[in-house]
Design a protein around this motif. Sequence first.
Motif, short mmCIF file in Angstrom:
data_model
loop_
_atom_site.label_atom_id
_atom_site.label_comp_id
_atom_site.label_asym_id
_atom_site.label_seq_id
_atom_site.Cartn_x
_atom_site.Cartn_y
_atom_site.Cartn_z
N CYS A 1 42.07 95.40 -11.54
CA CYS A 1 41.63 95.24 -12.93
C CYS A 1 40.90 96.48 -13.45
N ASP A 2 41.27 96.86 -14.67
CA ASP A 2 40.58 97.95 -15.36
C ASP A 2 39.30 97.45 -16.03
N ILE A 3 39.34 96.18 -16.48
CA ILE A 3 38.18 95.54 -17.10
C ILE A 3 38.02 94.16 -16.48
N ILE A 4 36.79 93.84 -16.14
CA ILE A 4 36.46 92.50 -15.64
C ILE A 4 35.43 91.90 -16.57
N ILE A 5 35.72 90.70 -17.09
CA ILE A 5 34.81 90.02 -18.00
C ILE A 5 34.26 88.79 -17.31
N ALA A 6 32.94 88.75 -17.15
CA ALA A 6 32.28 87.61 -16.52
C ALA A 6 31.75 86.68 -17.61
N ALA A 7 32.43 85.56 -17.80
CA ALA A 7 32.02 84.58 -18.81
C ALA A 7 31.32 83.42 -18.10
N LEU A 8 30.19 83.75 -17.47
CA LEU A 8 29.44 82.80 -16.65
C LEU A 8 27.99 82.73 -17.13
N TYR A 9 27.23 81.80 -16.58
CA TYR A 9 25.80 81.78 -16.84
C TYR A 9 25.19 83.04 -16.25
N ALA B 1 24.75 83.19 -12.38
CA ALA B 1 26.07 83.14 -11.76
C ALA B 1 26.81 84.46 -11.93
N THR B 2 26.59 85.12 -13.06
CA THR B 2 27.18 86.44 -13.28
C THR B 2 26.65 87.44 -12.26
N ILE B 3 25.35 87.46 -12.09
CA ILE B 3 24.73 88.37 -11.12
C ILE B 3 25.27 88.11 -9.72
N ASP B 4 25.31 86.84 -9.34
CA ASP B 4 25.77 86.49 -8.00
C ASP B 4 27.23 86.87 -7.78
N TYR B 5 28.07 86.57 -8.76
CA TYR B 5 29.50 86.87 -8.61
C TYR B 5 29.74 88.37 -8.49
N ILE B 6 29.13 89.14 -9.36
CA ILE B 6 29.38 90.59 -9.35
C ILE B 6 28.86 91.23 -8.07
N VAL C 1 20.11 90.23 -16.59
CA VAL C 1 21.41 90.65 -16.10
C VAL C 1 21.49 92.17 -15.99
N CYS C 2 21.04 92.85 -17.02
CA CYS C 2 21.09 94.31 -17.01
C CYS C 2 20.13 94.91 -15.99
N ARG C 3 18.98 94.29 -15.85
CA ARG C 3 18.01 94.79 -14.87
C ARG C 3 18.57 94.72 -13.45
N GLU C 4 19.33 93.68 -13.17
CA GLU C 4 19.91 93.52 -11.84
C GLU C 4 21.18 94.33 -11.64
N LEU C 5 22.03 94.38 -12.65
CA LEU C 5 23.38 94.89 -12.44
C LEU C 5 23.61 96.35 -12.82
N ILE C 6 22.82 96.90 -13.72
CA ILE C 6 23.05 98.30 -14.09
C ILE C 6 22.79 99.24 -12.91
N PRO C 7 21.63 99.17 -12.26
CA PRO C 7 21.45 100.05 -11.10
C PRO C 7 22.41 99.73 -9.96
N PHE C 8 22.73 98.45 -9.79
CA PHE C 8 23.68 98.06 -8.75
C PHE C 8 25.06 98.65 -9.01
#
Length: 279
Positions: free
Chosen positions: A58-66, A69-74, A97-104
């Motif tokens: 996938c070139d783009i992945i869209i997480a349409a979750l709570y 759940a988004t953080i955990d899945y990614i 979400v951004c605090r967790e996932l941007i640096p990750f």
Amino acid sequence: MEIGIVGLGLIGGSLAKAISQNTDNTVYGADLSDQVVKKAVLVGAIEQPLTDSLLSQCDIIIAALYPQATIDYIKEKAHLFKKGCIVVDCGGVKRIVCRELIPFSEEQGFLFVGGHPMAGLEHSGFTYAKRSLFNNASMIFTPTKGPIESMETLKKLFTSIGFTNIEISTPQDHDRKIAFTSQLAHVVSNAYIKSPAALEHAGFSAGSYRDLTRVAKLNEDMWTELFLENADNLVREIDILINNLKEYRDAIKTGDSDTLRALLRDGREKKALIDGEVF
């Protein structure tokens, strides 16, 4: 492009339908419910189920979750993502979400962009998903880093499925504003409908009642998470509303027509000002 959508509820399902039917991109989808995935394939919302091998394409992945759940899945699936792919979420709060996932994401070699489609219904689930849900809606992005070409790609994709306004914000500003424009409205609607008079309203209600109670039919699991993740901003808005309501109540209780008239005029004029009307 190949696009993976995780979570085929109202938002994810509508994104799948809109992208599949309005663009030439290939869409794959995943959901906790196998029946929902099968239905999505059957109606042409997705090409096929989103497997781990397809996720890597996938070139783009869209997480349409709570949000959580988004953080955990990614974090669980990041090792499968194509290097340089764009990952977007659709949650109603952005700071956590951004605090967790941007640096990750920077460590893992993909680009994470916070997203929030400003569209919805009082119903949830794939059954209510529709390709036109995003027509004339706003899409909010909260990017921090990444090539400008990536944002152009996202803008092109989301405008192609009906969004007419793309807003760029910070996670902090997003959560502050959304506490008023969305979350407070859901609290008020849900609380308003609890009056005993609501059981006797039939034949005595019109547009104002329908408008104010529409979003009382909310998903309590999702909104509990959203409210608590944005508690500081939402509590501030609730306190402002309570203080304003007290002024109206006191003026009505004491028969103070001058104060009541002034309060009503002030509210009318503020609404006109916000709407850009001249008075």
